[in-house]
Design a protein around this motif. Structure first.
Motif, PDB file in Angstrom:
ATOM      1  N   VAL A   1      39.799  31.394  53.107  1.00 48.97           N
ATOM      2  CA  VAL A   1      40.770  32.072  52.234  1.00 48.97           C
ATOM      3  C   VAL A   1      41.008  31.292  50.936  1.00 48.97           C
ATOM      4  N   PRO A   2      41.309  29.974  50.979  1.00 40.87           N
ATOM      5  CA  PRO A   2      41.469  29.235  49.719  1.00 40.87           C
ATOM      6  C   PRO A   2      40.191  29.175  48.876  1.00 40.87           C
ATOM      7  N   ILE A   3      39.032  29.156  49.515  1.00 36.29           N
ATOM      8  CA  ILE A   3      37.769  29.151  48.775  1.00 36.29           C
ATOM      9  C   ILE A   3      37.640  30.454  48.003  1.00 36.29           C
ATOM     10  N   LYS A   4      37.899  31.578  48.647  1.00 35.66           N
ATOM     11  CA  LYS A   4      37.798  32.877  47.985  1.00 35.66           C
ATOM     12  C   LYS A   4      38.848  33.019  46.886  1.00 35.66           C
ATOM     13  N   GLU A   5      40.047  32.473  47.103  1.00 32.82           N
ATOM     14  CA  GLU A   5      41.081  32.495  46.064  1.00 32.82           C
ATOM     15  C   GLU A   5      40.639  31.685  44.847  1.00 32.82           C
ATOM     16  N   GLY A   6      40.014  30.556  45.089  1.00 33.77           N
ATOM     17  CA  GLY A   6      39.502  29.720  43.993  1.00 33.77           C
ATOM     18  C   GLY A   6      38.404  30.419  43.223  1.00 33.77           C
ATOM     19  N   LEU A   7      37.501  31.083  43.936  1.00 35.65           N
ATOM     20  CA  LEU A   7      36.441  31.831  43.276  1.00 35.65           C
ATOM     21  C   LEU A   7      37.013  32.980  42.450  1.00 35.65           C
ATOM     22  N   ALA A   8      38.025  33.654  42.986  1.00 32.89           N
ATOM     23  CA  ALA A   8      38.663  34.751  42.264  1.00 32.89           C
ATOM     24  C   ALA A   8      39.334  34.234  40.990  1.00 32.89           C
ATOM     25  N   LEU A   9      39.970  33.074  41.069  1.00 34.51           N
ATOM     26  CA  LEU A   9      40.611  32.483  39.898  1.00 34.51           C
ATOM     27  C   LEU A   9      39.570  32.102  38.842  1.00 34.51           C
ATOM     28  N   LEU A  10      38.465  31.520  39.271  1.00 38.81           N
ATOM     29  CA  LEU A  10      37.392  31.177  38.338  1.00 38.81           C
ATOM     30  C   LEU A  10      36.812  32.424  37.671  1.00 38.81           C
ATOM     31  N   ALA A  11      36.692  33.500  38.433  1.00 33.29           N
ATOM     32  CA  ALA A  11      36.198  34.760  37.871  1.00 33.29           C
ATOM     33  C   ALA A  11      37.212  35.336  36.883  1.00 33.29           C
ATOM     34  N   GLN A  12      38.492  35.249  37.208  1.00 28.11           N
ATOM     35  CA  GLN A  12      39.552  35.761  36.341  1.00 28.11           C
ATOM     36  C   GLN A  12      39.580  35.007  35.004  1.00 28.11           C
ATOM     37  N   GLU A  13      39.314  33.711  35.042  1.00 22.59           N
ATOM     38  CA  GLU A  13      39.328  32.889  33.831  1.00 22.59           C
ATOM     39  C   GLU A  13      37.960  32.847  33.136  1.00 22.59           C
ATOM     40  N   ASN A  14      37.029  33.676  33.596  1.00 19.15           N
ATOM     41  CA  ASN A  14      35.686  33.825  33.004  1.00 19.15           C
ATOM     42  C   ASN A  14      34.834  32.562  33.055  1.00 19.15           C
ATOM     43  N   TYR A  15      34.996  31.777  34.103  1.00 21.02           N
ATOM     44  CA  TYR A  15      34.094  30.656  34.330  1.00 21.02           C
ATOM     45  C   TYR A  15      32.870  31.120  35.119  1.00 21.02           C
ATOM     46  N   ILE A  16      33.068  32.124  35.980  1.00 20.48           N
ATOM     47  CA  ILE A  16      31.975  32.673  36.789  1.00 20.48           C
ATOM     48  C   ILE A  16      32.068  34.194  36.802  1.00 20.48           C
TER      49      ILE A  16
END
Length: 77
Positions: A13-28
């Motif tokens: 769950v925290p891994i997916k939240e981190g990935l979602a945050l990175l996607a939201q900030e346009n890093y990935i």
């Protein structure tokens, strides 16, 4: 996902939240619900923090001794 869990010591769950945050900030680019392996890195470095002021360091001039010799070699190296 198991490798990310093992290397980071985090649960899914925290891994997916981190990935979602990175996607939201346009890093990935990553679609939620897809495996982490499908993420595409857009920007690989952190952006500079505008709150932190960077100071430019001007190079010092060469220091000359009384007899005209360059003492920088002896004092700086």
């Amino acid at each position: 996902m198991p490798e990310l869990q093992r290397l980071s010591g985090r649960l899914p769950v925290p891994i997916k939240e981190g990935l979602a945050l990175l996607a939201q900030e346009n890093y990935i680019q990553w679609v939620q619900g897809m495996p982490p392996e499908t993420a595409i890195i857009i920007e690989g470095w952190e952006r500079p923090d505008p709150r932190v002021k960077r100071h430019e360091v001007a190079p010092q001039g060469i220091q000359w001794g009384i007899d005209g010799s360059n003492i920088e070699y002896w004092t700086d190296y």
